[in-house]
Design a protein around this motif. Structure first.
Motif, PDB file in Angstrom:
ATOM      1  N   ILE A   1       3.268  73.419  42.883  1.00 15.63           N
ATOM      2  CA  ILE A   1       4.399  73.071  42.016  1.00 15.63           C
ATOM      3  C   ILE A   1       5.055  74.327  41.450  1.00 15.63           C
ATOM      4  CG2 ILE A   1       5.013  71.973  39.810  1.00 15.63           C
ATOM      5  CD1 ILE A   1       3.213  69.708  40.486  1.00 15.63           C
TER       6      ILE A   1
ATOM      7  N   LEU B   1       0.285  62.555  47.650  1.00 15.97           N
ATOM      8  CA  LEU B   1       1.346  61.858  46.914  1.00 15.97           C
ATOM      9  C   LEU B   1       1.333  60.360  47.178  1.00 15.97           C
ATOM     10  CD1 LEU B   1       3.775  62.442  45.072  1.00 15.97           C
ATOM     11  CD2 LEU B   1       2.530  64.425  45.834  1.00 15.97           C
TER      12      LEU B   1
ATOM     13  N   GLN C   1       6.790  59.919  53.379  1.00 14.73           N
ATOM     14  CA  GLN C   1       6.562  59.193  52.116  1.00 14.73           C
ATOM     15  C   GLN C   1       7.391  57.908  52.073  1.00 14.73           C
ATOM     16  OE1 GLN C   1       7.203  61.756  48.698  1.00 14.73           O
ATOM     17  NE2 GLN C   1       5.849  63.340  49.501  1.00 14.73           N
TER      18      GLN C   1
ATOM     19  N   ARG D   1      13.304  75.307  45.403  1.00 13.13           N
ATOM     20  CA  ARG D   1      13.257  73.849  45.284  1.00 13.13           C
ATOM     21  C   ARG D   1      14.501  73.221  45.904  1.00 13.13           C
ATOM     22  NH1 ARG D   1      12.787  72.321  39.588  1.00 13.13           N
ATOM     23  NH2 ARG D   1      11.965  70.344  40.263  1.00 13.13           N
TER      24      ARG D   1
ATOM     25  N   GLY E   1      11.636  60.802  41.903  1.00 13.64           N
ATOM     26  CA  GLY E   1      10.964  61.960  42.525  1.00 13.64           C
ATOM     27  C   GLY E   1      10.101  61.559  43.706  1.00 13.64           C
TER      28      GLY E   1
ATOM     29  N   VAL F   1       4.043  68.912  47.305  1.00 12.91           N
ATOM     30  CA  VAL F   1       2.629  68.552  47.361  1.00 12.91           C
ATOM     31  C   VAL F   1       2.431  67.741  48.659  1.00 12.91           C
ATOM     32  CG1 VAL F   1       0.883  67.133  46.193  1.00 12.91           C
ATOM     33  CG2 VAL F   1       2.460  68.540  44.838  1.00 12.91           C
TER      34      VAL F   1
ATOM     35  N   ARG G   1       2.407  66.897  36.526  1.00 11.09           N
ATOM     36  CA  ARG G   1       2.351  67.853  35.407  1.00 11.09           C
ATOM     37  C   ARG G   1       1.250  67.453  34.404  1.00 11.09           C
ATOM     38  NH1 ARG G   1       7.781  68.393  36.763  1.00 11.09           N
ATOM     39  NH2 ARG G   1       8.353  66.471  35.701  1.00 11.09           N
TER      40      ARG G   1
ATOM     41  N   GLU H   1       7.166  74.218  45.990  1.00 10.81           N
ATOM     42  CA  GLU H   1       6.924  73.567  47.290  1.00 10.81           C
ATOM     43  C   GLU H   1       6.571  72.099  47.071  1.00 10.81           C
ATOM     44  OE1 GLU H   1       7.272  74.940  50.264  1.00 10.81           O
ATOM     45  OE2 GLU H   1       7.796  76.901  49.458  1.00 10.81           O
TER      46      GLU H   1
ATOM     47  N   ARG I   1      10.009  61.927  48.802  1.00  7.73           N
ATOM     48  CA  ARG I   1      10.699  63.196  49.021  1.00  7.73           C
ATOM     49  C   ARG I   1      10.667  63.619  50.484  1.00  7.73           C
ATOM     50  NH1 ARG I   1       9.960  65.114  43.373  1.00  7.73           N
ATOM     51  NH2 ARG I   1      11.170  66.986  43.033  1.00  7.73           N
TER      52      ARG I   1
ATOM     53  N   THR J   1       6.765  60.993  39.753  1.00  2.00           N
ATOM     54  CA  THR J   1       5.621  61.700  40.348  1.00  2.00           C
ATOM     55  C   THR J   1       5.495  63.113  39.754  1.00  2.00           C
ATOM     56  OG1 THR J   1       7.066  62.084  42.248  1.00  2.00           O
ATOM     57  CG2 THR J   1       5.353  60.433  42.500  1.00  2.00           C
ATOM     58  N   GLY J   2       6.633  63.738  39.444  1.00  6.98           N
ATOM     59  CA  GLY J   2       6.590  65.072  38.822  1.00  6.98           C
ATOM     60  C   GLY J   2       5.876  65.022  37.477  1.00  6.98           C
TER      61      GLY J   2
HETATM   62  P1  AMP Z   1      10.038  66.771  39.782  1.00 12.39           P
HETATM   63  O1  AMP Z   1       9.674  66.718  38.341  1.00 12.39           O
HETATM   64  O2  AMP Z   1      10.293  65.417  40.379  1.00 12.39           O
HETATM   65  O3  AMP Z   1      11.165  67.734  40.054  1.00 12.39           O
HETATM   66  O4  AMP Z   1       8.759  67.334  40.551  1.00 12.39           O
HETATM   67  C1  AMP Z   1       8.213  68.609  40.264  1.00 12.39           C
HETATM   68  C2  AMP Z   1       7.362  69.091  41.422  1.00 12.39           C
HETATM   69  O5  AMP Z   1       6.285  68.175  41.661  1.00 12.39           O
HETATM   70  C3  AMP Z   1       8.077  69.197  42.768  1.00 12.39           C
HETATM   71  O6  AMP Z   1       8.806  70.392  42.907  1.00 12.39           O
HETATM   72  C4  AMP Z   1       6.904  69.114  43.733  1.00 12.39           C
HETATM   73  O7  AMP Z   1       6.186  70.330  43.772  1.00 12.39           O
HETATM   74  C5  AMP Z   1       6.011  68.077  43.062  1.00 12.39           C
HETATM   75  N1  AMP Z   1       6.353  66.713  43.505  1.00 12.39           N
HETATM   76  C6  AMP Z   1       6.842  65.702  42.724  1.00 12.39           C
HETATM   77  N2  AMP Z   1       7.059  64.602  43.456  1.00 12.39           N
HETATM   78  C7  AMP Z   1       6.710  64.917  44.729  1.00 12.39           C
HETATM   79  C8  AMP Z   1       6.739  64.211  45.959  1.00 12.39           C
HETATM   80  N3  AMP Z   1       7.178  62.953  46.029  1.00 12.39           N
HETATM   81  N4  AMP Z   1       6.301  64.859  47.070  1.00 12.39           N
HETATM   82  C9  AMP Z   1       5.848  66.124  47.015  1.00 12.39           C
HETATM   83  N5  AMP Z   1       5.819  66.855  45.894  1.00 12.39           N
HETATM   84  C10 AMP Z   1       6.240  66.264  44.746  1.00 12.39           C
END
Ligand code: AMP
Length: 190
Positions: free
Chosen positions: A54, A65, A93, A145, A86, A60, A37, A58, A89, A32-33
């Motif tokens: 992001i 999501l 979810q 984070r 990811g 999302v 992105r 924080e 979280r 999901t990250g």
């Molecule tokens: P990651 O690459 O998985 O560390 O995700 C980077 C950022 O994307 C996180 O710090 C959140 O801001 C957002 N994000 C990714 N996945 C989620 C999720 N399942 N729920 C909420 N925010 C998410």
């Protein structure tokens, strides 16, 4: 279907191993990250909404999501399974994922938690900040984070332990060594 969740705090190595495992078992890797992105990079409506969230480290909002995850999964009908990286979280979810799985008449097979000591975790996050230049890898945001992880994501451990699908794998050592341990767990050789 083989549906795996890669679980753990930021910096634990979920992305690297999730991609390898997905390739090895012919599963679809959903990070999901990475998706978020990419949305930011393409300046989509979703990207505009999530950018500041992001960058601040924080989460999302759940509704966004959950919708994103469902629509991504729907693009891969007929797959042997998914590696979720990811997601989930939050408990909300996780419940939504269960409901989605039920609708598709399948379930989460295993939740694999990569275990890395806190000092090693910080070292990796700082290194990643230097190597990848992610906007959410500054010292202050990294700290946030990790706080967000403790508050919102860690409760999922008990959620999945109750379902008897939570397994821990040591996330320290060589990438090959960790991958081998993961395969043992996935193939039930542990
Ligand atoms: P990651 O690459 O998985 O560390 O995700 C980077 C950022 O994307 C996180 O710090 C959140 O801001 C957002 N994000 C990714 N996945 C989620 C999720 N399942 N729920 C909420 N925010 C998410």
């Amino acid at each position: 279907m083989l549906n795996l969740i890669f679980f753990g705090p930021p910096g634990v190595g979920k992305g690297t191993q999730a991609a390898r495992v997905a390739k090895h078992y012919d599963l679809v890797h959903i990070s999901t990250g990475d998706i978020l992105r990419a949305e930011i990079k393409q300046a989509t409506d979703m990207g505009m909404i999530v950018k500041d969230i992001i960058t601040a480290g924080e989460l999302v909002p759940d509704d966004l999501l959950i919708e994103l995850l469902e629509s991504t999964c729907d693009k891969h009908k007929g797959t042997k399974g998914f590696v979720f990286d990811g997601f989930p979280r939050t408990i909300r979810q996780a419940e939504a994922l269960d409901e989605m799985m039920e609708r598709k008449q399948c379930k989460v097979s295993k939740v694999i938690s990569l275990e890395v000591p806190p000092d090693e975790l910080l070292r990796r996050l700082v290194n990643r900040a230097i190597e990848q230049g992610r906007t959410d890898d500054t010292a202050e945001v990294i700290k946030n984070r990790l706080v967000v992880y403790q508050k919102h994501t860690k409760p999922l451990i008990d959620f999945y332990k109750l379902k008897n699908i939570f397994v821990e794998v040591l996330g320290v050592g060589t990438i090959e060594g960790i991958f081998a341990s993961l395969c043992n767990v996935i193939d039930n050789r542990y």
